[in-house]
Design a protein around this motif. Structure first.
Motif, short mmCIF file in Angstrom:
data_model
loop_
_atom_site.label_atom_id
_atom_site.label_comp_id
_atom_site.label_asym_id
_atom_site.label_seq_id
_atom_site.Cartn_x
_atom_site.Cartn_y
_atom_site.Cartn_z
N PHE A 86 0.82 -1.21 0.00
CA PHE A 86 0.00 0.00 0.00
C PHE A 86 0.86 1.27 0.00
CE2 PHE A 86 -3.23 -2.93 1.91
CZ PHE A 86 -4.12 -2.86 0.85
N MET B 169 2.22 1.94 -3.54
CA MET B 169 1.21 2.51 -4.44
C MET B 169 0.96 3.98 -4.13
SD MET B 169 -1.61 -0.34 -5.41
CE MET B 169 -2.60 0.06 -4.01
N ALA B 170 0.75 4.26 -2.84
CA ALA B 170 0.47 5.64 -2.47
C ALA B 170 1.70 6.52 -2.72
CB ALA B 170 0.06 5.72 -1.00
N ILE C 32 -2.08 -1.87 8.41
CA ILE C 32 -1.70 -2.30 7.05
C ILE C 32 -1.13 -1.15 6.22
CG2 ILE C 32 -3.18 -4.33 6.86
CD1 ILE C 32 -5.13 -2.55 5.28
N VAL C 33 -1.39 0.08 6.59
CA VAL C 33 -0.73 1.19 5.89
C VAL C 33 -0.52 2.32 6.89
CG1 VAL C 33 -2.96 1.92 4.95
CG2 VAL C 33 -0.87 2.85 3.98
N ALA D 155 -4.57 7.59 -9.34
CA ALA D 155 -3.86 8.17 -8.19
C ALA D 155 -4.74 8.12 -6.94
CB ALA D 155 -3.44 9.60 -8.48
N PHE E 103 -4.91 4.72 -5.62
CA PHE E 103 -3.66 4.30 -4.96
C PHE E 103 -3.51 4.89 -3.56
CE2 PHE E 103 -0.84 3.11 -8.84
CZ PHE E 103 -1.74 2.11 -9.14
N ILE E 104 -3.96 6.14 -3.41
CA ILE E 104 -3.74 6.75 -2.09
C ILE E 104 -4.90 6.47 -1.13
CG2 ILE E 104 -2.27 8.60 -2.99
CD1 ILE E 104 -4.65 10.50 -2.60
N SER E 105 -6.01 5.97 -1.67
CA SER E 105 -7.19 5.82 -0.81
C SER E 105 -7.01 4.87 0.37
CB SER E 105 -8.41 5.43 -1.64
OG SER E 105 -8.14 4.24 -2.34
N PRO E 106 -6.25 3.74 0.24
CA PRO E 106 -6.16 2.86 1.41
C PRO E 106 -5.67 3.60 2.65
CG PRO E 106 -5.22 1.77 -0.48
CD PRO E 106 -5.55 3.16 -0.92
N PHE E 107 -4.67 4.47 2.47
CA PHE E 107 -4.16 5.18 3.64
C PHE E 107 -5.26 6.02 4.29
CE2 PHE E 107 -2.70 9.19 5.43
CZ PHE E 107 -1.97 8.70 6.51
N ILE F 29 -8.00 3.85 6.05
CA ILE F 29 -7.52 3.30 7.32
C ILE F 29 -7.38 4.43 8.35
CG2 ILE F 29 -5.51 2.23 8.46
CD1 ILE F 29 -7.06 0.20 6.95
#
Lengths: 290, 331
Positions: A101, A104-105, A160-161, B44, B47-51, B54
């Motif tokens: 993760f 990717m970010a 996880i991130v 983009a 890609f940044i959305s998981p952070f 959470i």
């Protein structure tokens, strides 16, 4: 002062600041190296000598023969093998998830353009400033609601991130992946996913490994949250087991506690022998420069 | 002749730097107003959305909720929670153990951060010498303490700091000092805890300083040399100002870390009290005790908010101090 002008110039060019190292410098380094290693050694000394040898003036300073006994004593108090397995599984899952993760970010923040990018990066950094204790109580209550108390999910899912991982990866990708490469790929018609797979991933693999190591070590050593979440001994992580050992045996038997500490630490020291150099490079790459 | 060529080199270097800077700027997507590629933006955000997902669920939501909890006499065993307004905060400001914990936290922070900073800068200065032999070995040994768990380390240091059979008191007795009760006495217990923290972090911070020292341009030292600056003057007027950001960063990180000190006092005392008279109870330890031992969640949340207020105050002070120092240093 008596040197000829030519010699003086030569010396000047070399610079005063980077003169040779004095024996004192090496002495300091030697002392620090000794101090770094001594507690590990001492753990084993205490763990391998009987109670009577430790409580003696002067104490034993060499390892004894009692470690196997203490090892079995530790196993009687906590299921150490089980806790070790728990910790490795949890730490590996978190390490892989974080690397994935974060990469990717980090890629998006370093190389893709989208509205609000600058603000969103600052936001990531700002979250690192929040003291983690602030949300501790409600987070615990939330885990209660989810029925995640005494469950590994409570340790894994929130981890996880992390902001640290995302920011670190952003720095790495920014520094290591040349823009020209991505431009060329774009012209050749590569999409974002293709760029990530074929350009970013191969380039950052060594750094990703270092981030994974950091994450693994952090999870291995985490104690406050696991201590709050995990109740049953078969779910303990190594650190929780160690705490239990310490509270149960405190003031009674240092040998057992030290044996447990040694068992909890030895795998990391062993790992460090192989990856220490890369961790050093990773710490220095991630430093704020200037 | 030499002086003109030096100037030439300088100029050409500066020219290159400028060009680089310009190039970076034009690469920067926010440098000019531009249309964003829709597909790229979509990827983009994905890609940044998981952070952010959470963080919203497990970071932000609990923080907001903790403000609410702090207004309740929250007991996890009861169904209905009673709203008590600001009572938790009123209790907090007159709670002697809270203030003892504040004092202890700051004392431990001071003893662990300030000497460590000097040590780390000193070690980094040794490590940066190009003539150093065995560089990788020294650097690796420096990082070794950092990988170990705070609990294991607190256990071994606790034993070493023991009153009767601890190796430190035995060493002290050789120079006719002590024995010091490193656990029962307030200041010695803070020093013992600060030693554990310093031991764990000084090598790591040395590497950070080393990295930022290596990033300082050699030209600065050369010109300082030409001006006849002594070694100390070069350190004071070239190295130190360039380390400004690193020092600021380290103080902030050190403060946040300092407010989270938990494993060392918990292990040293074997309980969440921080010693028999709370002599080394820290803020996080006290908060943890409210949750795990007393079950007073509302009060724990109030302590968490108290810690945050302290972080904000310290960060503000730190910001102003470093701004003043840096303003002085760069002029």
């Amino acid at each position: 002062m008596t040197a000829t002008p030519v010699e003086a110039k030569k010396r000047r060019r070399k610079g005063k600041y980077f003169r040779g190292l004095s024996p004192l410098s090496y002495g300091i380094l030697l002392f620090i190296a000794f101090a770094s290693f001594f507690p590990f050694y001492w753990m084993f000394v205490v763990a391998s000598n009987g109670q009577d040898v430790i409580a003696r003036v002067p104490p034993a300073i060499k390892p004894g023969h009692n470690f196997i006994n203490e090892y079995h004593a530790v196993l009687e108090v906590v299921p150490f093998g089980r806790t070790m397995l728990n910790t490795v599984v949890i730490a590996l899952i978190i390490a892989f998830a974080q690397v994935f993760f974060s990469a990717m970010a980090g890629f998006a923040f370093a190389k893709l353009s989208f509205p609000g990018r600058k603000f969103l990066v600052v936001f990531v950094v700002a979250t690192m400033m929040l003291p983690s204790q602030l949300g501790l109580v409600p987070l615990f209550m939330m885990m209660d609601k989810f029925n995640w108390i005494d469950n590994f999910k409570a340790l894994i899912v929130p981890a996880i991130v992390t902001a640290f991982g995302v920011f670190w990866m952003r720095q790495v990708i920014d520094a290591q992946v040349p823009n020209e490469l991505l431009e060329a790929a774009k012209i050749d018609g590569a999409g974002v996913m293709r760029m990530f797979r074929s350009i970013i991933v191969p380039v950052i693999l060594p750094s990703a490994f270092v981030l994974g190591l950091f994450s693994f070590l952090a999870t291995w050593n985490d104690y406050l949250w696991p201590l709050l979440i995990l109740n049953s001994p078969e779910h303990y992580t190594v650190q929780v087991a160690l705490t239990q050992l310490n509270t149960q045996a405190y003031g009674i038997d240092y040998n057992i506690v030290m044996a447990g500490s040694f068992m909890a630490t030895a795998p990391l020291v062993l790992l460090f022998v192989f990856v220490g150099r890369r961790l050093v490079a990773g710490v220095m790459d991630g430093a704020v420069k200037g | 002749m030499t002086s003109t060529s030096a100037v030439d080199v300088d100029r050409s270097k500066r020219g290159r730097h400028q060009r680089e800077r310009v190039k970076i700027k034009s690469d920067h997507p926010n440098a000019k107003k531009q249309k964003y590629d829709k597909a790229e933006s979509r990827w983009a955000f994905l890609f940044i959305s998981p952070f952010y997902v959470i963080f919203l669920i497990f970071g932000l939501a609990p923080i907001i909720f903790s403000v609410a909890v702090s207004f309740f006499n929250w007991n996890p065993l009861e169904e209905q929670q009673t709203f008590i307004g600001l009572q938790n905060f009123k209790d907090l400001v007159i709670d002697p153990i809270f203030w003892i914990s504040v004092r202890n936290t700051f004392s431990i922070w001071f003893f662990s951060t300030i000497p460590q900073m000097f040590m780390a800068i000193g070690i980094a200065s040794i490590l940066r010498s190009p003539k150093l032999r065995g560089r990788v070995f020294w650097q690796t040994m420096l990082l070794l303490p950092n990988i170990t768990s705070a609990i294991a380390i607190a256990v071994v240091f606790g034993q070493m700091f023991g009153r009767d059979f601890g190796i430190i008191n035995i060493l002290l007795s050789h120079i006719n000092r002590g024995p010091v009760d490193w656990i029962e006495n307030t200041l010695p217990s803070h020093i013992a805890i600060a030693t554990m923290i310093t031991w764990r972090w000084v090598g790591y911070n040395s590497l950070i300083f080393l990295a930022s020292m290596n990033a300082i341009s050699k030209d600065l030292y050369e010109s300082a040399d030409l001006d006849g600056a002594s070694r100390f003057q070069q350190f004071r007027y070239v190295t130190l100002p360039q380390l400004k950001n690193t020092i600021t960063f380290m103080v902030i990180v050190g403060t946040i870390g300092g407010l989270q000190v938990f494993a060392e006092p918990a292990t040293l005392g074997g309980s969440y009290d921080g010693g028999t008279s709370n002599q080394f109870s820290t803020l996080t330890l006290y908060l943890f005790k409210q949750v795990a031992v007393n079950g007073t969640y509302g009060y724990a949340a109030a302590i968490g908010i108290g810690i945050t207020v302290l972080v904000v105050i310290i960060s503000a002070i730190n910001f102003f101090i470093t701004r003043r120092i840096s303003g002085e240093g760069s002029k």
